[in-house]
Scaffold this motif. Structure first.
Motif, PDB file in Angstrom:
ATOM      1  N   HIS A   1       0.826  -1.204   0.000  1.00 46.69           N
ATOM      2  CA  HIS A   1       0.000   0.000   0.000  1.00 46.69           C
ATOM      3  C   HIS A   1       0.865   1.261   0.000  1.00 46.69           C
ATOM      4  CE1 HIS A   1      -2.722  -3.135   1.455  1.00 46.69           C
ATOM      5  NE2 HIS A   1      -3.627  -2.468   0.754  1.00 46.69           N
ATOM      6  N   LEU A   2       1.885   1.262   0.822  1.00 42.36           N
ATOM      7  CA  LEU A   2       2.802   2.395   0.856  1.00 42.36           C
ATOM      8  C   LEU A   2       3.521   2.541  -0.484  1.00 42.36           C
ATOM      9  CD1 LEU A   2       4.259   4.652   2.426  1.00 42.36           C
ATOM     10  CD2 LEU A   2       5.921   2.926   3.136  1.00 42.36           C
ATOM     11  N   ALA A   3       3.933   1.424  -1.056  1.00 45.41           N
ATOM     12  CA  ALA A   3       4.631   1.453  -2.337  1.00 45.41           C
ATOM     13  C   ALA A   3       3.744   2.032  -3.438  1.00 45.41           C
ATOM     14  CB  ALA A   3       5.101   0.054  -2.717  1.00 45.41           C
ATOM     15  N   GLU A   4       2.469   1.665  -3.445  1.00 47.16           N
ATOM     16  CA  GLU A   4       1.539   2.215  -4.454  1.00 47.16           C
ATOM     17  C   GLU A   4       1.423   3.724  -4.317  1.00 47.16           C
ATOM     18  OE1 GLU A   4       0.268   0.992  -7.107  1.00 47.16           O
ATOM     19  OE2 GLU A   4       0.552  -1.131  -6.758  1.00 47.16           O
TER      20      GLU A   4
ATOM     21  N   LEU B   1       5.616   9.632  -7.359  1.00 46.53           N
ATOM     22  CA  LEU B   1       6.797   9.761  -8.223  1.00 46.53           C
ATOM     23  C   LEU B   1       6.416   9.975  -9.688  1.00 46.53           C
ATOM     24  CD1 LEU B   1       9.212   7.031  -6.809  1.00 46.53           C
ATOM     25  CD2 LEU B   1       9.498   9.507  -6.692  1.00 46.53           C
ATOM     26  N   GLY B   2       5.136   9.800 -10.006  1.00 46.26           N
ATOM     27  CA  GLY B   2       4.680   9.969 -11.381  1.00 46.26           C
ATOM     28  C   GLY B   2       4.668   8.685 -12.168  1.00 46.26           C
ATOM     29  N   GLY B   3       4.712   7.558 -11.469  1.00 49.10           N
ATOM     30  CA  GLY B   3       4.716   6.265 -12.136  1.00 49.10           C
ATOM     31  C   GLY B   3       3.384   5.968 -12.806  1.00 49.10           C
ATOM     32  N   GLN B   4       3.440   5.288 -13.917  1.00 47.37           N
ATOM     33  CA  GLN B   4       2.236   4.909 -14.650  1.00 47.37           C
ATOM     34  C   GLN B   4       1.730   3.567 -14.141  1.00 47.37           C
ATOM     35  OE1 GLN B   4       0.831   7.013 -17.013  1.00 47.37           O
ATOM     36  NE2 GLN B   4       2.408   8.379 -16.207  1.00 47.37           N
ATOM     37  N   ASP B   5       0.448   3.356 -14.235  1.00 50.36           N
ATOM     38  CA  ASP B   5      -0.195   2.107 -13.825  1.00 50.36           C
ATOM     39  C   ASP B   5       0.050   1.839 -12.338  1.00 50.36           C
ATOM     40  OD1 ASP B   5      -1.057   1.716 -16.493  1.00 50.36           O
ATOM     41  OD2 ASP B   5       0.868   0.784 -16.983  1.00 50.36           O
ATOM     42  N   LEU B   6      -0.025   0.598 -11.951  1.00 49.87           N
ATOM     43  CA  LEU B   6       0.191   0.209 -10.566  1.00 49.87           C
ATOM     44  C   LEU B   6       1.613  -0.310 -10.388  1.00 49.87           C
ATOM     45  CD1 LEU B   6      -3.132  -1.735  -9.939  1.00 49.87           C
ATOM     46  CD2 LEU B   6      -2.590   0.598  -9.236  1.00 49.87           C
ATOM     47  N   VAL B   7       2.139  -0.144  -9.199  1.00 51.66           N
ATOM     48  CA  VAL B   7       3.495  -0.618  -8.936  1.00 51.66           C
ATOM     49  C   VAL B   7       3.557  -2.146  -9.039  1.00 51.66           C
ATOM     50  CG1 VAL B   7       3.389  -0.858  -6.420  1.00 51.66           C
ATOM     51  CG2 VAL B   7       5.519  -0.198  -7.487  1.00 51.66           C
ATOM     52  N   VAL B   8       2.466  -2.818  -8.704  1.00 51.71           N
ATOM     53  CA  VAL B   8       2.443  -4.276  -8.772  1.00 51.71           C
ATOM     54  C   VAL B   8       2.573  -4.775 -10.213  1.00 51.71           C
ATOM     55  CG1 VAL B   8      -0.069  -4.567  -8.931  1.00 51.71           C
ATOM     56  CG2 VAL B   8       1.311  -6.285  -7.761  1.00 51.71           C
ATOM     57  N   ASP B   9       2.235  -3.944 -11.182  1.00 54.15           N
ATOM     58  CA  ASP B   9       2.339  -4.325 -12.588  1.00 54.15           C
ATOM     59  C   ASP B   9       3.719  -4.036 -13.186  1.00 54.15           C
ATOM     60  OD1 ASP B   9      -0.301  -5.181 -12.611  1.00 54.15           O
ATOM     61  OD2 ASP B   9      -1.051  -3.187 -13.180  1.00 54.15           O
ATOM     62  N   GLN B  10       4.597  -3.439 -12.419  1.00 54.88           N
ATOM     63  CA  GLN B  10       5.927  -3.085 -12.913  1.00 54.88           C
ATOM     64  C   GLN B  10       6.853  -4.296 -12.803  1.00 54.88           C
ATOM     65  OE1 GLN B  10       6.174  -0.108 -14.357  1.00 54.88           O
ATOM     66  NE2 GLN B  10       4.035   0.056 -13.726  1.00 54.88           N
ATOM     67  N   PRO B  11       7.789  -4.422 -13.733  1.00 57.05           N
ATOM     68  CA  PRO B  11       8.743  -5.541 -13.624  1.00 57.05           C
ATOM     69  C   PRO B  11       9.704  -5.314 -12.451  1.00 57.05           C
ATOM     70  CG  PRO B  11       9.337  -4.107 -15.444  1.00 57.05           C
ATOM     71  CD  PRO B  11       8.020  -3.604 -14.915  1.00 57.05           C
ATOM     72  N   TRP B  12      10.181  -6.420 -11.907  1.00 60.83           N
ATOM     73  CA  TRP B  12      11.168  -6.340 -10.828  1.00 60.83           C
ATOM     74  C   TRP B  12      12.446  -5.736 -11.396  1.00 60.83           C
ATOM     75  CZ3 TRP B  12      10.840  -6.634  -5.767  1.00 60.83           C
ATOM     76  CH2 TRP B  12      12.004  -6.812  -5.014  1.00 60.83           C
ATOM     77  N   PRO B  13      13.095  -4.813 -10.681  1.00 62.01           N
ATOM     78  CA  PRO B  13      14.314  -4.197 -11.217  1.00 62.01           C
ATOM     79  C   PRO B  13      15.443  -5.215 -11.366  1.00 62.01           C
ATOM     80  CG  PRO B  13      13.954  -3.532  -8.941  1.00 62.01           C
ATOM     81  CD  PRO B  13      12.759  -4.331  -9.352  1.00 62.01           C
ATOM     82  N   THR B  14      16.270  -4.992 -12.367  1.00 59.98           N
ATOM     83  CA  THR B  14      17.438  -5.854 -12.574  1.00 59.98           C
ATOM     84  C   THR B  14      18.700  -5.022 -12.406  1.00 59.98           C
ATOM     85  OG1 THR B  14      17.337  -5.477 -14.949  1.00 59.98           O
ATOM     86  CG2 THR B  14      16.266  -7.460 -14.122  1.00 59.98           C
TER      87      THR B  14
END
Length: 185
Positions: free
Chosen positions: A93-96, A102-115
């Motif tokens: 919830h905090l991450a969302e 930060l201006g991120g698009q869509d939901l954070v859960v839909d973002q790929p894990w960073p590499t």
């Protein structure tokens, strides 16, 4: 910082400052370490790495306008968005909320894990302690992978070691490459 680029934008062509480069290396080392700890189910260790990244970001961002320029701001944006992505499995919830701010698009859960970028994770130098009779007397920062004779030569040439060994006979020098030098007198 209200003028940060949104997550996912491309890095500008200009070179980042030394502080930004250090932050970027910290970000990618944290990605690698956190990923490894989560895969091992060592969540407390993963959180510890995330705290280290938070402290590194705070250290850079607090002297406010000392850290500036388009590329430096991009690096700060990358660090913050990566921090949010790493926190997401533990505090969704905090991450969302942070992702949206930060201006991120869509939901954070839909973002790929960073590499992690391998070039930023690998160290080019190592810090090698020098011991005399088992007691740490000095340390050297040397290029990784030097042969034993070059490490021994550098250790013997260190000013603190020269002063400590003055008038004494060296019986043996033990060199463990990229790890330690022990001089026995």
């Amino acid at each position: 910082y209200t003028d940060l680029p949104p997550p996912g934008t491309r890095m500008p062509a200009a070179q980042p400052s030394e502080a930004a480069t250090t932050l970027r290396k910290t970000v990618h080392k944290t990605i690698a370490a956190t990923t490894q700890e989560i895969e091992r189910f060592h969540f407390n260790r993963a959180v510890a790495h995330i705290y280290e990244l938070t402290n590194a970001i705070r250290k850079v961002a607090q002297p406010a306008k000392q850290f500036g320029g388009e590329t430096d701001l991009w690096v700060l944006s990358e660090a913050l968005s990566t921090l949010v992505l790493l926190v997401a499995p533990m505090m969704p919830h905090l991450a969302e909320e942070c992702w949206q701010r930060l201006g991120g698009q869509d939901l954070v859960v839909d973002q790929p894990w960073p590499t992690a970028e391998a070039a930023l994770v690998s160290e080019e130098t190592v810090l090698i302690p020098i011991q005399v009779n088992g007691k740490r007397r000095a340390e050297l920062e040397l290029a990784k992978g030097l042969d034993s004779s070059a490490v021994e030569t550098a250790a013997r040439a260190h000013p603190k070691i020269i002063a400590f060994l003055e008038g004494r006979k060296i019986r043996k020098v033990i060199v463990v490459p990229d790890r330690i030098v022990n001089i026995v007198i």
